[in-house]
Motif scaffolding. Structure first.
Motif, short mmCIF file in Angstrom:
data_model
loop_
_atom_site.label_atom_id
_atom_site.label_comp_id
_atom_site.label_asym_id
_atom_site.label_seq_id
_atom_site.Cartn_x
_atom_site.Cartn_y
_atom_site.Cartn_z
N LEU A 646 0.83 -1.19 0.00
CA LEU A 646 0.00 0.00 0.00
C LEU A 646 0.87 1.25 0.00
N ALA A 647 0.45 2.25 -0.79
CA ALA A 647 1.10 3.56 -0.68
C ALA A 647 0.00 4.61 -0.80
N LYS A 648 0.24 5.75 -0.18
CA LYS A 648 -0.78 6.80 -0.19
C LYS A 648 -0.12 8.13 -0.49
N ILE A 649 -0.76 8.89 -1.38
CA ILE A 649 -0.29 10.24 -1.66
C ILE A 649 -1.34 11.18 -1.10
N GLU A 650 -0.90 12.12 -0.28
CA GLU A 650 -1.85 13.05 0.32
C GLU A 650 -1.44 14.45 -0.08
N VAL A 651 -2.40 15.23 -0.58
CA VAL A 651 -2.06 16.60 -0.96
C VAL A 651 -2.91 17.55 -0.12
N ILE A 652 -2.24 18.57 0.40
CA ILE A 652 -2.89 19.48 1.35
C ILE A 652 -2.79 20.91 0.83
N ILE A 660 -8.64 20.50 -6.02
CA ILE A 660 -9.35 19.47 -6.80
C ILE A 660 -8.78 19.41 -8.21
N SER A 661 -8.52 20.58 -8.80
CA SER A 661 -8.01 20.53 -10.18
C SER A 661 -6.57 20.00 -10.20
N LEU A 662 -5.81 20.31 -9.16
CA LEU A 662 -4.46 19.75 -9.06
C LEU A 662 -4.52 18.22 -8.96
N MET A 663 -5.44 17.73 -8.14
CA MET A 663 -5.55 16.27 -7.96
C MET A 663 -5.92 15.61 -9.30
N GLY A 681 -9.11 6.76 -6.00
CA GLY A 681 -9.14 8.22 -5.87
C GLY A 681 -8.67 8.87 -7.14
N PRO A 682 -8.44 10.19 -7.13
CA PRO A 682 -8.38 11.05 -5.93
C PRO A 682 -9.72 11.19 -5.22
N SER A 683 -9.63 11.29 -3.91
CA SER A 683 -10.84 11.53 -3.13
C SER A 683 -10.48 12.34 -1.89
N PRO A 684 -11.48 13.03 -1.34
CA PRO A 684 -11.18 13.78 -0.12
C PRO A 684 -10.80 12.83 1.00
N CYS A 685 -9.89 13.22 1.87
CA CYS A 685 -9.54 12.38 3.01
C CYS A 685 -10.74 12.32 3.95
N PHE A 686 -10.75 11.33 4.82
CA PHE A 686 -11.85 11.19 5.78
C PHE A 686 -11.95 12.45 6.64
N LEU A 687 -10.81 12.92 7.10
CA LEU A 687 -10.80 14.21 7.80
C LEU A 687 -10.41 15.24 6.74
#
Ligand code: ADP
Ligand code: ZN
Length: 745
Positions: A646-652, A660-663, A681-687
């Protein structure tokens, strides 16, 4: 000679400097150095040393080395390298988080003033002193009657201005004032050493024998030690460390929870005395630097501590133990390097050729799978030590209480109340677990339904009654005062829902006015001293009921605690995360394990609104193999770890539309997809919103059968995100990479 120097920055670039002649011997790979960069001088780490270079431009010289002792071992340096590479974090940044900030050539212990008795005077002069200068007399008396040397600050209890008084005594020629190094008191984080006669039973002896065989081979050998709670795992650790030290090697013991450190450190100190160092996040910079240098100089042979203890600069490590290896606190996810200390421990063991023991009563599915795949040898302790029996577990269906009483929100069921009373009458102790701090976690308007949220985060505020404040548990935003009207419809129909530890404490105090009750959660344990004092006091039976969050659920050993009550077992059960049920199961199982650990039989009361839930039921039966069986099947079906990488990319970022357009742009430009890869995804994080920033994520799963060691996924992430800032023009947005994340929410 030339050195490649890395800096603690986001970029992966390194810079070349020449090494001045006088430092040729003192600057090596892993040395920290001061160098000029642009118009500043900054600190970096040497990552390579070469005789020649291809670069033909102007090369600057290193100004000076930072340290005069080697504060890394070569193998630790290799490990840091590996962490940088595996978790894709610039190596300068890894090094910077690993080493205490205040360590350098200029590091000195602060000074402390002492007073020293110089001469004793006869009783006549003493009498005179008593009448003329009573304060001086008081201090002088203490020095004569107790220790003849005393820390001046400690005389504050006797006189208001001890320095002045001591100076006067010095003038009379009666005392001397001297200066000494102030050595940080690092032993206060442990219980008094607890001496115990240990005679191993057959199961324990079998386990020890296997570990001895491995230690004698002096090579990397990993074990999964699966032992039920109270089976004597900690005694096994102590025995194994003993053998390892006899081989003139050193050992690391990683613990998942700071609250566990004092007791376990006390058990180790009983056997190994001052060879034991304690390492965790609540140490001050001073204590950190002190401990680190003493580890480097070889005075400490054993380091016990939280995840970052895996980077201790011990030489010649023979044994690394990861206790409660399933715990998510071993994953550092809030900042770079985002790493899993258990996995880093396994890698360190490989490099150091040491025995690695990952241990638990409820092994993670990953470790369980590693054992099935024969990557880990399996050691099993099926029974509690001695006559201690497993506790009897009662499930209370809180829904039926709602039906009977017509009321939601009863906190302590009749059964739990009865059991508490019984135990108090027997002079036994009780642990109550509620994995949520504060008083009420939800404040809702009964008229319009509005829930009071944090200004900056998409998180409901929690009411803290003791402080009379509404607090965001993520960003610590505080709304002072009790809110009376709804901020939306201005009605005064606000209701405080849900239960936190403060509410449990207040109810229990009302119900059992003569019981002595204390609470342990993040609010009552600002320092490690608070934690140690509270746990020591429970251990000495200075109070009867310990209420707390998960901090009270794990690893602690209180023989007189015979009842564990779990106020709400369902917390976390319905979170949208693949690990939700594993976590709840482990917490319930662990908490149950705190009960009845010695001669007195124990009981557990689990309160739940989901009595038919399979997780709750397996926890009730303490049925671990059934739990693994169902959960592994589920994971395989859904292609989650341990069946995939598993790997996760998170953008803040602050602007949601831009984000959203960046994602979308990132998702569109992903290259090199391969068979067995799944993209979510991309999808919004749970928080979704924290501290005024929005958060989006993309999750990548790579099937293990097609990618056995995860190399494909690793290469893929590197190809796409190594240079993300430039490549996707991130601007003010931040991109974080997680390998093997513990959760997807
Ligand atoms: P675990 O770490 O598996 O939960 P512990 O090592 O804390 O178990 O053991 C539970 C209790 O039993 C502790 O008080 C421990 O000292 C005691 N104990 C375990 N094994 C022995 C032994 N061989 N001899 C004496 N006491 C033991
Ligand atoms: Zn907040």
């Amino acid at each position: 000679m030339f050195a490649e120097v890395a800096f603690p920055i986001r970029s992966f670039q390194t810079f070349t400097y020449s090494i001045p002649k006088e430092y040729l011997h003192s600057i090596n790979i892993g040395s920290r150095v001061i160098v000029p960069l642009r118009n500043k001088t900054i600190q970096g780490v040497v990552v390579d040393v070469n005789n020649s270079i291809s670069y033909s431009g102007n090369i600057k010289e290193i100004i000076e080395p930072v340290d005069n002792i080697l504060i890394f071992t070569p193998l630790l340096w290799k490990l840091i390298h590996w962490v940088g590479k595996y978790y894709m974090v610039p190596i300068g940044k890894v090094a910077n988080t690993v080493i205490p900030k205040s360590i350098s050539k200029n590091y000195r212990l602060p000074k402390q003033k002492f007073v020293l008795l110089k001469q004793k005077i006869d009783s006549e002069i003493l009498k005179d002193l008593k009448t003329r200068a009573p304060k001086q007399y008081a201090v002088y008396e203490i020095l004569c009657s107790q220790d003849s040397i005393k820390d001046i600050a400690s005389l504050k209890d006797i006189v208001k201005n001890p320095m002045q008084v001591c100076l006067a005594l010095q003038k009379r020629g009666l005392i001397d004032i001297i200066e000494k190094d102030k050595i940080p008191d690092v032993n206060k984080f442990s219980f008094e050493p607890i001496h115990k006669k240990v005679i191993f039973n057959i199961d324990q002896q079998k386990v020890i024998d296997q570990i001895i065989l491995s230690l004698n081979r002096y090579c990397y050998e990993p074990f999964l030690l699966h032992g039920v709670t109270g089976s004597g795992k900690t005694e096994i650790y102590i025995e194994s460390v003993k053998i390892c030290l006899e081989q003139n090697r050193t050992a690391i013991v990683l613990l998942p929870e700071i609250a566990l450190t004092p007791q376990i450190a006390g058990r180790f100190r009983a056997v190994f005395g001052d060879a034991v160092a304690v390492w965790h996040s609540k140490l001050t910079q001073q204590q950190r630097s002190w401990t680190w240098t003493k580890i480097c100089s070889g005075e400490y042979k054993i380091v016990i501590g939280a995840r970052s203890a895996v980077f201790s600069p011990l030489k010649n490590i023979g044994l690394i133990i990861v206790d409660e290896e399933q715990e998510s606190s071993f994953y550092q996810d809030a900042k770079d390097p985002r790493y899993h200390a258990r996995d880093v421990a396994v890698m360190r063991g490989t490099l150091e050729k040491s025995v690695v023991i990952v241990a638990s009563a409820t092994p993670s599915l990953e470790s369980y799978y590693n054992y099935q795949q024969k990557k880990f040898q399996y050691l099993y302790l099926p029974k509690r030590f001695g006559n201690a029996k497993y506790p009897t577990v009662h499930i209370v269906n809180m829904l039926s209480i709602v039906e009977e009483t017509g009321k939601y929100g009863q906190v302590v069921s009749g059964l739990l109340q009865d059991k508490i009373e019984e135990r108090i009458n027997n002079n036994e102790q009780i642990i109550l677990l509620q994995n949520r701090r504060g008083f009420s976690p939800i404040i809702k308007c009964n008229e319009c339904g509005e829930v009071l949220m944090c200004n900056q985060c998409k998180i409901a505020l929690t009411y803290h009654k003791n402080e009379d404040k509404l607090i965001c548990h993520f960003c610590s935003y505080v709304f002072s005062g009790t809110l009376i009207r709804c901020i939306k419809c201005k009605n005064n129909k606000l209701k405080y829902f849900g239960t936190g530890t403060q509410k449990v404490e207040s109810l229990i105090k009302q119900t059992f006015p003569s019981a002595r009750v204390k609470r342990l959660d993040m609010d009552t344990s600002k320092s490690s001293n608070d934690i140690t004092t509270l746990l020591k006091s429970f251990s000495n039976h200075e109070f009867d009921i310990l209420i707390g969050t998960q901090m009270v659920a794990k690893g602690l050993d209180f023989p007189n605690a015979t009842l564990v009550g779990i106020i709400n077992a369902d917390l976390g059960l319905h979170l949208p995360d693949f690990r939700a049920s594993e976590k709840v199961f482990q917490l319930l199982y662990q908490a149950s394990g705190r009960s009845g650990r010695s001669q007195k039989p124990g009981e557990v009361v689990i309160q739940t609104y989901s009595p038919d839930n399979i997780v709750i039921n397996n926890a009730k039966k303490l049925n671990i193999s059934k739990f693994y069986h169902t959960t592994l099947n589920e994971r395989e079906e859904l292609n989650y770890p341990p069946y995939s990488w598993l790997a996760k990319i998170e953008v803040i970022g602050s602007n949601r539309i831009d984000l959203i357009s960046l994602m979308d742009r990132i998702a569109f430009n992903i290259i090199g997809k391969f068979e067995g890869l799944e993209v979510l995804g991309p999808s919004p994080c749970f928080l979704e919103k924290l501290k005024n920033k929005f958060r989006y994520q993309i999750v990548f799963k790579s099937k293990k059968i097609l990618d056995p060691n995860g190399a494909k996924l690793h290469f893929f992430i590197k190809e796409n995100f190594y240079n993300a800032k430039k490549k996707f023009n991130l601007k003010q947005n931040k991109l974080n990479i997680y390998f093997d994340p513990m959760s997807l929410i």
